[in-house]
Motif scaffolding. Structure first.
Motif, short mmCIF file in Angstrom:
data_model
loop_
_atom_site.label_atom_id
_atom_site.label_comp_id
_atom_site.label_asym_id
_atom_site.label_seq_id
_atom_site.Cartn_x
_atom_site.Cartn_y
_atom_site.Cartn_z
N LEU A 34 8.42 11.40 7.15
CA LEU A 34 8.01 10.07 7.60
C LEU A 34 8.06 9.06 6.45
O LEU A 34 8.55 7.93 6.61
N ALA A 35 7.54 9.46 5.30
CA ALA A 35 7.48 8.54 4.16
C ALA A 35 8.88 8.16 3.67
O ALA A 35 9.17 6.98 3.42
N PHE A 36 9.76 9.15 3.53
CA PHE A 36 11.10 8.87 3.04
C PHE A 36 11.90 8.05 4.06
O PHE A 36 12.67 7.16 3.68
N PHE B 240 0.86 -1.19 0.00
CA PHE B 240 0.00 0.00 0.00
C PHE B 240 0.89 1.23 0.00
O PHE B 240 2.08 1.16 0.30
N ASP B 241 0.28 2.37 -0.31
CA ASP B 241 1.02 3.64 -0.40
C ASP B 241 1.12 4.26 0.98
O ASP B 241 0.18 4.88 1.47
N ILE B 242 2.27 4.10 1.62
CA ILE B 242 2.45 4.61 2.97
C ILE B 242 2.47 6.13 2.98
O ILE B 242 2.04 6.76 3.96
N HIS B 243 2.92 6.77 1.90
CA HIS B 243 2.93 8.23 1.85
C HIS B 243 1.51 8.78 1.94
O HIS B 243 1.28 9.81 2.58
N HIS B 244 0.56 8.10 1.31
CA HIS B 244 -0.84 8.53 1.37
C HIS B 244 -1.33 8.54 2.81
O HIS B 244 -1.98 9.51 3.25
N PHE B 245 -1.02 7.50 3.58
CA PHE B 245 -1.49 7.44 4.96
C PHE B 245 -0.76 8.45 5.85
O PHE B 245 -1.35 9.03 6.76
N TYR B 246 0.53 8.65 5.61
CA TYR B 246 1.24 9.67 6.37
C TYR B 246 0.69 11.07 6.08
O TYR B 246 0.65 11.93 6.97
N THR B 247 0.29 11.31 4.84
CA THR B 247 -0.31 12.61 4.49
C THR B 247 -1.59 12.83 5.27
O THR B 247 -1.84 13.91 5.82
N GLU C 238 6.99 15.13 16.15
CA GLU C 238 5.88 14.35 15.61
C GLU C 238 6.39 13.15 14.80
O GLU C 238 5.87 12.04 14.95
N ALA C 239 7.40 13.38 13.97
CA ALA C 239 7.93 12.29 13.14
C ALA C 239 8.51 11.17 14.01
O ALA C 239 8.26 9.98 13.77
N LYS C 240 9.29 11.54 15.03
CA LYS C 240 9.90 10.53 15.89
C LYS C 240 8.83 9.77 16.68
O LYS C 240 8.90 8.53 16.81
#
Length: 514
Positions: free
Chosen positions: A331-333, A175-182, A469-471
């Motif tokens: 987060l995505a990268f 699945f597209d993890i970038h979509h969920f992180y967005t 937030e990212a950590k």
């Protein structure tokens, strides 16, 4: 006959003047200063090359071909000076900051829309003394104490994200993890910015989320390049077109909805007692009051508000725009690079597990601040995939620094991505190596070789929140799951550039139980 001769002579002089003014004189600036630049086209400058290669592509080409740490190009008639010399960057961003204290100007469309809806300029596009005053007021909002107040809002959103990832794990599909992180960062920022609870991750939307999402549909590099070109060559036409666009484009409607919604929230919160107040960015800004000068200092009268409601709205918008894509991308990268490096991912997971074995009841905030290897991983991911591939400063006073003259009005560009991959700064820059950011790894390295959030007084004010937030998000996920590549994982990863850079086609991965 005499009249015809005079008319033709006048026309000839006019044509010569126009040719000199538009096609010759503007493009002598960099050459006169001894700064190399590619051949230019009249009126366009090097705008076509920017559109073809992208700014980072053109910048990297200039540096490599000229073998020079200072080079330049034109967008329209505006000179852009690319500075890849670390000592010079330090001079510009810190020691002589007073001559370069403004960011790149706001687009004319943005200016007209804000004017129409009476929205403050916020911090991103504030200039001079106004920027300095607002920055001093806002900086305490990102103190450790204030960040801790906002952390419970982040933790709730991390819990929701983990519920969604559990469903993805059970299915076993990529699945597209970038979509969920967005979606996660948008939910989080709406909660943290002004206490709005939405459930994008669960498939629910609202007019508010539609308005915020609409802000990011118009921010492409090509649009910014064309805007800069017309601002340089045909400013009156650009202003006219922007006035029309400000009335009819969807962006205007989205900004108006956000502005009106925030103004109503501010009004509804006036007069609340301390127990009723939310612990979000909006409330912290509303609670910020001061006296601007000695005349306002009285023992009995109320303190003068340092920020108007319009400025508070502008700052909340800055917080949303600057934070949403930046944190989602980080987060995505980071997740992508961990999936390609399972040994480093396992080392990070072991560091997280060890911390919680020794600190069983630790909060996500405490964990995010006290796991060194987590910070090394994030910093290395930001080196390889910086949120902004370059940053810039406007020169407001002609000056000469280290033998290089910067004319007033020129735009100075710092090529962040180039610096992050330069062999002069890094050994094997293409290799993911978190240990570069250990105390031993950083020893002797110029800190300006790693500037994912900029440098100096005008660096990103929300850096600490973004990292927090990212950590926290990564800790909450990696306690339960591992990421791994799938047949759909794109290698190498294609990116697109706007105000920030993001994955062009998403990031498709699988998630498995730890």
């Amino acid at each position: 006959m005499d009249f015809l001769f005079v008319s033709l002579s006048f026309l000839s002089l006019l044509l010569v003047y126009c040719w000199y003014y538009f096609c010759y004189a503007p493009y002598r600036v960099l050459k006169r200063l001894g700064i190399t630049h590619p051949p230019v086209r009249p009126f366009m400058g090097n705008a076509l090359q920017v559109l073809k290669l992208g700014r980072i592509g053109l910048v990297s080409k200039l540096i490599s071909e000229s073998n020079n740490k200072v080079s330049g190009f034109y967008v329209g008639a505006m000179p852009h000076i690319v500075v890849a010399d670390l000592d010079l960057i330090k001079e510009i961003t810190v020691k002589q900051f007073d001559k370069f204290n403004n960011n790149m100007r706001q687009t004319s469309l943005g200016i007209e829309i804000r004017k129409n809806i009476n929205m403050g300029s916020g911090l991103l596009f504030a200039f001079g003394e106004e920027w300095k005053r607002i920055r001093q007021i806002v900086t305490p909002t990102f103190s450790t104490k204030k960040l801790k107040l906002m952390m419970p809002l982040v933790e709730r959103k991390c819990d929701t994200l983990n519920i969604i990832l559990e469903e993805k794990c059970a299915k076993g599909d990529s699945f597209d993890i970038h979509h969920f992180y967005t979606q996660f960062t948008l939910e989080t920022l709406l909660a943290v910015a002004f206490g709005s609870e939405v459930n994008l991750l669960k498939g629910e939307g609202s007019l508010l989320t539609e308005a915020v999402a609409g802000l990011f549909d118009n921010l492409s590099e090509s649009i910014l390049t064309w805007e800069a070109l017309f601002h340089s060559q045909l400013p009156s036409l650009l202003t006219f077109v922007s006035k029309i666009g400000a009335r009819f484009l969807p962006l205007s409607r989205h900004l108006k909805y956000l502005n009106d919604a925030l103004i109503e929230i501010i009004k509804s919160r006036r007069g609340q007692n301390d127990d009723e107040k939310s612990k979000d960015f909006l409330q912290l800004l509303m609670d910020t009051s001061t006296t601007d000068d000695d005349e306002n200092k009285t023992n009995s009268g109320p303190k003068k508000m340092a920020l108007t409601d319009q400025q508070i709205v502008g700052l909340c918008l800055d917080f949303m725009v600057a934070g949403q894509e930046t944190i989602a991308g980080a987060l995505a990268f980071t997740t992508y690079i961990l999936s390609l490096n399972p040994d480093e991912q396992e080392q990070l997971c072991e560091a997280i597990d060890k911390y919680y074995q020794e600190n069983e009841d630790a909060s996500l905030y405490d964990a995010s601040q006290n796991i060194p290897y987590l910070d090394w991983v994030i910093q290395e991911a930001l080196r390889m995939y910086p949120p902004a591939y370059l940053t810039s400063r406007q020169c407001n006073k002609t000056c000469t620094i280290n033998g290089i003259t910067f004319p007033k009005g020129s735009l100075v560009i710092f090529p962040i991505q180039y610096l992050h991959y330069s062999p002069d700064n890094w050994d094997e820059p293409e290799v993911f190596n978190p240990n570069r950011f250990s105390p031993e790894g950083k020893e002797g390295r110029n800190p300006l070789s790693h500037i994912p959030f900029g440098w100096g007084p005008r660096s990103c004010i929300g850096m600490r929140f973004a990292l927090m937030e990212a950590k926290a998000c990564l800790v909450s996920i990696l306690r339960k799951y591992r990421f791994e590549r799938s047949p759909d994982t794109q290698i190498p990863l294609m990116k697109k550039q706007g105000l920030t850079q993001s994955p062009k086609d998403g990031i498709f991965l699988r998630i498995i139980k730890a």
